[in-house]
Write an enzyme that holds these catalytic residues in place. Structure first.
Site, PDB file in Angstrom:
ATOM      1  N   ASN A 196     -17.425  -5.442  -8.065  1.00  0.00           N
ATOM      2  CA  ASN A 196     -17.313  -5.762  -6.740  1.00  0.00           C
ATOM      3  C   ASN A 196     -18.892  -5.413  -6.077  1.00  0.00           C
ATOM      4  OD1 ASN A 196     -16.579  -6.455  -4.235  1.00  0.00           O
ATOM      5  ND2 ASN A 196     -16.678  -4.304  -3.691  1.00  0.00           N
TER       6      ASN A 196
ATOM      7  N   GLY B 274      -3.792   0.580  -4.771  1.00  0.00           N
ATOM      8  CA  GLY B 274      -3.719   2.209  -4.849  1.00  0.00           C
ATOM      9  C   GLY B 274      -4.818   2.765  -3.994  1.00  0.00           C
ATOM     10  N   ILE B 275      -4.679   4.094  -4.059  1.00  0.00           N
ATOM     11  CA  ILE B 275      -5.331   4.856  -2.933  1.00  0.00           C
ATOM     12  C   ILE B 275      -6.438   5.598  -3.552  1.00  0.00           C
ATOM     13  CG2 ILE B 275      -3.792   6.814  -3.193  1.00  0.00           C
ATOM     14  CD1 ILE B 275      -4.559   7.495  -0.240  1.00  0.00           C
TER      15      ILE B 275
ATOM     16  N   ASP C 146      -6.526   0.180   5.814  1.00  0.00           N
ATOM     17  CA  ASP C 146      -5.746  -1.059   4.909  1.00  0.00           C
ATOM     18  C   ASP C 146      -4.569  -1.752   5.410  1.00  0.00           C
ATOM     19  OD1 ASP C 146      -8.150  -0.970   2.963  1.00  0.00           O
ATOM     20  OD2 ASP C 146      -6.896   0.644   1.836  1.00  0.00           O
TER      21      ASP C 146
ATOM     22  N   LYS D 142       0.891  -1.292  -0.030  1.00  0.00           N
ATOM     23  CA  LYS D 142      -0.118  -0.065   0.018  1.00  0.00           C
ATOM     24  C   LYS D 142       0.940   1.247   0.001  1.00  0.00           C
ATOM     25  CE  LYS D 142      -4.138   2.070   0.607  1.00  0.00           C
ATOM     26  NZ  LYS D 142      -5.190   1.837  -0.185  1.00  0.00           N
TER      27      LYS D 142
ATOM     28  N   PRO E 106     -18.609 -11.243  -5.177  1.00  0.00           N
ATOM     29  CA  PRO E 106     -19.778 -11.310  -4.594  1.00  0.00           C
ATOM     30  C   PRO E 106     -19.629 -10.578  -3.052  1.00  0.00           C
ATOM     31  CG  PRO E 106     -18.934 -13.553  -4.078  1.00  0.00           C
ATOM     32  CD  PRO E 106     -17.898 -12.483  -5.148  1.00  0.00           C
ATOM     33  N   TYR E 107     -20.747 -10.192  -2.478  1.00  0.00           N
ATOM     34  CA  TYR E 107     -20.603  -9.427  -1.213  1.00  0.00           C
ATOM     35  C   TYR E 107     -19.780 -10.160  -0.354  1.00  0.00           C
ATOM     36  CZ  TYR E 107     -22.009  -7.636   3.324  1.00  0.00           C
ATOM     37  OH  TYR E 107     -21.922  -7.172   4.554  1.00  0.00           O
TER      38      TYR E 107
END
EC number: 6.3.3.3
Length: 232
Positions: A164, A105-106, A45, A37, A196-197
């Site tokens: 997503n 990424g951010i 994160d 990150k 999926p969730y």
């Protein structure tokens, strides 16, 4: 290497990164997967990846700013400057240590990193193959079209789109909010699956199973699928 970017914050970058890392741990244990990150503003994160994947925070996140704001604003409030060279050096170290590096990424591709650069600049300059995460919700089609256009403008190596589900959705709702064929037609970019969730991102078995929804051979084309290590 693969940069996981998105249309915006809270789109699902962490869900996809964690899914791929969990898949690698369970099904490709002969390969050593790293998570980077480069910049983080506020908590979240890096703490999650450190806890779930047993990595040091320092290894995961070379540039940290306390305020949960866009990086140049967070840096200004902290009275400091963002030195992207520090993140670049961290990436080079990880390339030597790991067989595959997932770079989260951010924000989105258009999120500013400095007063002059956005995430898409980093993707291009660092030559990072990129996947775009698009949240399944009303407006997803327009978000996909706009961000693919941005990626093409910046000459980002875009491998495809992953949808997503940020909340439980039926197949009909997914088809209505983010029809894959229409998105592909409008963007000339492949949709590589739909996550999926995922109610618990710390359930590694659940995450690894979710990878079955993705076209991994396209998403990770240089990764060994027959037990042979390939450094990419």
């Amino acid at each position: 290497m693969l940069l996981i970017s998105s249309t915006d914050t809270e789109a699902g970058k962490t869900a996809l990164t964690a899914t791929l890392a969990a898949y690698g741990r369970k099904y490709r244990p002969q390969q050593n997967w790293g998570i980077l990150k480069p910049i983080q503003c506020g908590n979240g994160d890096r703490e999650f990846y450190s806890r779930v994947f047993d990595r040091s925070i320092e290894d995961i996140n070379p540039i940290y700013l306390a305020a949960p704001l866009a990086p140049p604003i967070a840096a200004a409030q902290a009275g400091t400057n963002i030195e992207l060279g520090v993140a670049w050096q961290a990436l080079q170290r990880m390339r030597q240590q790991y067989d595959f590096v997932l770079v989260e990424g951010i924000g989105g591709l258009g999120t500013p990193l400095t007063a002059e650069l956005v995430v898409a600049d980093l993707a291009r300059e660092w030559r990072l193959p990129t996947v775009l995460v698009v949240p399944v919700k009303l407006g997803a089609i327009g978000l996909a079209v706009a961000n693919v256009a941005l990626a093409k403008h910046y000459n980002v190596q875009l491998r495809g789109i992953v949808l997503n589900c940020p909340e439980p959705l039926s197949d009909a709702e997914i088809a209505n909010f983010a029809p894959a064929e229409l998105i592909q037609s409008l963007t000339s970019t492949p949709v590589l699956g739909c996550l999926p969730y995922l109610p618990n991102l710390e359930d590694l078995d659940l995450l690894a199973a979710a990878a079955a929804n993705l076209e991994l051979e396209v998403l990770l084309p240089n990764l060994a699928y027959g037990g042979r290590q390939v450094r990419v």
